[in-house]
Scaffold this active site. Sequence first.
Site, PDB file in Angstrom:
ATOM      1  N   ASP A   1     -13.452 -38.277  22.545  1.00 40.05           N
ATOM      2  CA  ASP A   1     -14.665 -37.917  21.799  1.00 40.05           C
ATOM      3  C   ASP A   1     -14.817 -38.759  20.534  1.00 40.05           C
ATOM      4  OD1 ASP A   1     -12.590 -36.980  20.291  1.00 40.05           O
ATOM      5  OD2 ASP A   1     -13.185 -34.866  20.370  1.00 40.05           O
TER       6      ASP A   1
ATOM      7  N   GLU B   1      -7.615 -34.824  28.086  1.00 40.30           N
ATOM      8  CA  GLU B   1      -8.730 -34.148  27.399  1.00 40.30           C
ATOM      9  C   GLU B   1      -8.387 -32.689  27.088  1.00 40.30           C
ATOM     10  OE1 GLU B   1     -10.689 -33.908  25.066  1.00 40.30           O
ATOM     11  OE2 GLU B   1     -12.170 -35.334  25.835  1.00 40.30           O
TER      12      GLU B   1
HETATM   13  O1  AHR Z   1      -7.093 -34.393  24.400  1.00 40.87           O
HETATM   14  C1  AHR Z   1      -6.933 -34.695  23.039  1.00 40.87           C
HETATM   15  C2  AHR Z   1      -8.243 -35.019  22.396  1.00 40.87           C
HETATM   16  O2  AHR Z   1      -9.064 -33.875  22.318  1.00 40.87           O
HETATM   17  C3  AHR Z   1      -9.126 -36.014  23.092  1.00 40.87           C
HETATM   18  O3  AHR Z   1      -8.726 -37.360  22.963  1.00 40.87           O
HETATM   19  C4  AHR Z   1     -10.432 -35.788  22.392  1.00 40.87           C
HETATM   20  O4  AHR Z   1     -11.547 -36.143  23.166  1.00 40.87           O
HETATM   21  C5  AHR Z   1     -10.417 -34.286  22.082  1.00 40.87           C
HETATM   22  O5  AHR Z   1     -10.713 -34.078  20.737  1.00 40.87           O
END
Ligand code: AHR
Length: 480
Positions: free
Chosen positions: A279, A203
């Site tokens: 996300d 994340e």
């Molecule tokens: O960590 C990379 C990405 O960043 C994740 O998959 C996403 O949730 C956020 O936009």
Amino acid sequence: PMPCDIYAAGGTPCVAAHSTTRALYSTYTGPLYQVTRGSDQAKANITPLAGGVANAASQDSFCAGTTCLISIIYDQSGRGNHLTQAPPGGFSGPDVNGYDNLASAIGAPVTLNGHKAYGVFVSPGTGYRNNAVNGTAIGDAAEGMYAVLDGSHYNGDCCFDYGNAETNNRDTGNGHMEAIYYGDNTVWGSGSGSGPWIMADLENGLFSGANPKNNPADPSISYRFVTAVVKGEPNKWAIRGANAASGSLSTYYNGVRPTVSGYNPMSKEGAIILGIGGDNSRGAQGTFYEGVMTSGYPSDSTENSVQANIVAAKYATTSLVSGPGLKVGSSVSFRATTACCTTRYLAHNTSAINTQVVSSSSSTALKKQASWTVRTGLGNNACFSFESVDTPGSYIRHYNFQLVLNANDGSKQFHEDATFCPQAGLNGQGNSIRSWSYPTRYFRHYSNVLYAASNGGVETFDAQTSFNDDVSWVVGAGFA
Ligand code: AHR
Ligand code: AHR
Ligand code: AHR
């Protein structure tokens, strides 16, 4: 023993086990995945044959003369952690109500020990998720994961992931994910060479090691079949990888959590994603054949035994095309088969592609506009690209799902947009010309204009009425 038998023997049992190609326990005989067909929305479960490989023939007969989507990827662990169409979150998907798309059931054919099976071909916009999970790692708890992927199918968009993510489809902060990432995104971390790399999506970052940016010990890895491993426990994690068709796993990182705040301790939430970011970022592409999540931190030797089992499954490529054959170098025409339009042929008018009435008495200019040179697929040499006879160097490609004639700019995006895999015509005539990169989509005329259309969907040109006829073309000799 199969992968989840091996993990159980190692004291780190699978808590989720997903595969459309084979059973991941030696005793598993339940459904591997569910397909939904376009003609009547009927659903069928695909189960393993004796020996464990999916009964692809049962899918082929259920889906004959129509299209099929993979609607459920079942969890074989008994915990009910099935993967279904991902809902909207920080980002919305392209389907109805902001959901992501489901994958075509035929985009990723392979063989395992000679038996045909289908993987999950994730185009940008496609994604699966389960937020109501049972038994996956929460907080800083230990877990392991592996996935078998197609090392020739990836991109740089966020994020082709499989693993642990947020339960609310949103970015809830550093350390709220722990998933396998595969692709050549360089927004966060990267490894040596130009990618693709196996990284960990933790994340707000794709990590290739302790440094949040570049870690040269993480190599570019692009075997046709890739085994990707990520595992994590308190202040320790690892990335491992291998050729899924031979040899053993190598360790690309094994050490402490990243040297930026928020990742030690971790704040894992336990949802499961496939093909998307935490996300619901859904720009990425890739192909998934099988993968699991465990409870506990698997030992390297347990994973080495799993890799040996994957190699013994003998993943191999198979044909991406069917129906009447096309000959590279020949000039062809595409005649519509819908009752309205049987004198109309696929043609271009500058960059627009449409259907026009063409015959032996048409002008030489129109004959050339309706003639196409068959080329080896620019994005995949098992399929084809179609070069304009009167505009050499320009090819049919899709853009915003319209078909257009554009000059080949040499980019990977162009090559993939211009690659098509003909299959037997859905209405029983000729060929249906499937997009390699979006295998739910086919050459379709709609109001005499050409699209890359799916059988039902949010676009007007995705209308189900007349779909089979509009996507079936008699491929004949070129006019010029
Ligand atoms: O960590 C990379 C990405 O960043 C994740 O998959 C996403 O949730 C956020 O936009
Ligand atoms: O046609 C769909 C996509 O639209 C293509 O892949 C891309 O080039 C464009 O953005
Ligand atoms: O392209 C001609 C017709 O237009 C198609 O057959 C139909 O689906 C649409 O209305």
